[in-house]
Scaffold this motif. Structure first.
Motif: not given
Length: 548
Positions: A110-117, A59-67, A78-86, A95-97
């Motif tokens: 945050n709800v709106q951002s998650f729904m879009v992603s 397990a690693r956090a989404a902020d880690e440089p190496v995934l 935390d779940f955004t389109t940018e982090k998902y694509l990264e 990925i575990m949400i």
């Protein structure tokens, strides 16, 4: 003094080792929980969702440089389109949400951002497994640990190594189901219909319809409160209310009122398509064959002070659909002037293989129809999200929208004025408690299409909806449309819920550090034993000098 120093060093080292053991998690401890895999389905030759299920990764956090080859742990914020694509770009193992138990506690942004992603993630397929799991104490502890580990990446190398050796905990995520993912092509889509017959032999028919299935990132967590539990709730209330009027010959209008609850709405309105084909192409007699005034489709009506009427072609003057829309606008302007009403015209693109709204299925067969919704954009993220729970429902607005529709229907069918409509007490007939109970019942289990004909509790829900139809309507029919296995319109896949084991272990560096501490302690003890005479003499001399 030498003996005292040796003794103090030995005691401190022993306490250090004991504290490390006491604060450390068990060397190998495990925690098993159920996680829900991201949607996987094919519709009209297009593949959607994740194709993978097996996970064996740290397990690693989404902020880690190496995934790379890591299982990325995220919360909803935390779940955004940018982090998902990264995560995809770095070839993350999974990925575990973590889904909070109380969605209302999540900030609106945050709800709106998650729904879009979420909606963007479902547009295409991915080989990377994506899981959603409800939060609990153990998973939140893991999340905080991996976040803390990610935060130390800005520290010096010495601090990071020391923390890794002494305090860090590694979490291994394991999904080891070796069974291959199998396609499911034998789904049955159920559509319910019922009628309130009007007066006269050639009475025109008004059809009121809503799809009852839900959609979201994970089928097992898709409860669809606003989309489209709200449409189903209003439809059932309309059936109950107008049944009273139709029960007496003196108050029965010259219109057949037909109600329909369709399945497969989230998958290109497949249930609607099959039901129309059944009525127009195969049935010897059907109300859809005859004089249809218009079809009113109810979709996402539990929020907002806006109401949009979506049409495939602008209604012509002096047509039933235009008259009804005018009646509804008059109800809004006289009763609820703060509500904005708009007409949205969107042509059907025959090149596209999917339709945007349910009414387009009727428009393709030249049946006048429109969809009523508080959403202007058919691609809105609100139409399919695991965050679409009861927290997204405003019961005052849901009731208001039901009253607007009911009063507009009454004005149209009975050709009545505002004063007469008020005497009918339609507003008081919309019962707050009943609407709340209906919504609670509809969101008590996920209504994803791939579950409704497989799981006992989900089958019971459809049976209960049929019971409601039989309670208020006549000529109730249940249409069960089974797909052709050789050429299915939609293909689902299994393994949507998976047992996952989380192992909590200390890293190898910790074992080396602990081994060094124990060796040092044993060395001190060995030295004390080997030099006991010398140490005893020094201690005796020190005591004697102290007493002099």
């Amino acid at each position: 003094m030498l003996l005292r120093g040796v003794s103090v060093a030995a005691v401190l080292l022993l306490l250090c080792v004991q504290s490390l053991y006491g604060s450390a998690l068990p060397a190998v401890s495990s925690y098993e929980f159920t996680a829900y895999r991201m949607q996987q389905y094919n519709v009209v030759q297009q593949k959607h969702g994740c194709r993978g299920a097996i996970v064996v990764a740290e397990a690693r956090a989404a902020d880690e440089p190496v995934l790379n080859r890591r299982c990325v742990i995220m919360k909803v914020m935390d779940f955004t389109t940018e982090k998902y694509l990264e995560a995809q770009r770095q070839s993350a193992a999974a990925i575990m949400i973590l889904l909070p138990k109380n969605i209302s506690s999540v900030p609106h942004d945050n709800v709106q951002s998650f729904m879009v992603s979420e909606s963007e993630a479902l547009l295409k397929e991915t080989l990377m497994p994506v899981y959603v799991v409800p939060e609990d104490e153990q998973l939140l502890y893991m999340y905080e640990e991996v976040k803390q580990a990610a935060a130390t990446r800005t520290s010096s190398i010495f601090i990071r190594v020391l923390r890794s050796m002494v305090t860090a905990t590694a979490f291994q995520i394991l999904v080891s189901n070796n069974s291959p993912i199998k396609a499911i092509t034998d789904n049955t889509i159920v559509t319910l219909e019922g009628v309130l017959p009007g007066t006269g032999e050639d009475a025109p028919t008004i059809v009121i319809t809503a799809h009852y299935d839900s959609f979201g990132l994970a089928p097992w967590l898709s409860y669809g409160a606003d989309s489209n539990g709200s449409g189903v709730t209003i439809l059932l209330e309309l059936a109950r209310l107008f049944q009273k009027l139709y029960s007496s010959p003196s108050t029965r209008p010259p219109y057949n009122l037909m109600f329909s609850l369709t399945g497969g709405g989230k998958y290109n309105f497949l249930g609607t398509k099959r039901w129309i084909e059944e009525n127009l192409d195969h049935a010897e007699s059907s109300l859809l064959h005859d004089n249809v005034a218009f079809v009113l489709c109810l979709d996402t009506l539990a929020n907002s002070d806006k109401l949009y009427m979506h049409v495939s072609r602008p209604p012509k003057q002096d047509t039933p659909i235009q008259s009804f829309i005018q009646q509804m606008e008059e109800v809004v302007s006289s009763r609820f002037p703060w509500v904005k009403v708009g007409l949205v015209h969107k042509k059907i693109n025959l090149v596209e293989s999917t339709v945007a709204w349910e009414h387009e299925r009727y428009s393709l067969r030249r049946i006048p129809s429109f969809t009523l919704s508080h959403l202007e954009d058919p691609k809105s993220e609100l139409r399919g999200s695991i965050l679409d729970t009861m927290s997204q429902v405003d019961f005052r607005k849901l009731k208001r929208n039901g009253i607007i529709i009911a009063e507009a229907l009454a004005r149209y069918m009975y050709n009545l004025s505002d004063k007469v409509i008020k005497c009918m007490k339609i507003e008081s007939d919309f019962q707050d408690g009943r609407m709340s109970n209906l919504m609670s019942f509809l969101t008590s289990v996920p209504r994803a299409s791939q579950l409704l004909d497989k799981e006992p509790s989900h089958i019971l829900l459809v049976n209960s909806l049929e019971h409601e139809f039989k309670r208020y309507l006549q000529q109730v029919h249940r249409h069960a449309f089974r797909q052709d296995k050789r050429d299915p319109d939609i293909t689902f896949f299994d393994q949507m819920d998976q047992p996952i084991v989380m192992y909590r272990v200390k890293p190898a560096a910790f074992d080396l550090f602990l081994g060094g501490c124990i060796a040092a302690y044993l060395g001190i003890v060995y030295y004390a034993i080997q030099n006991f005479g010398y140490l005893y003499t020094k201690l005796k001399a020190a005591v004697k000098s102290k007493h002099q």
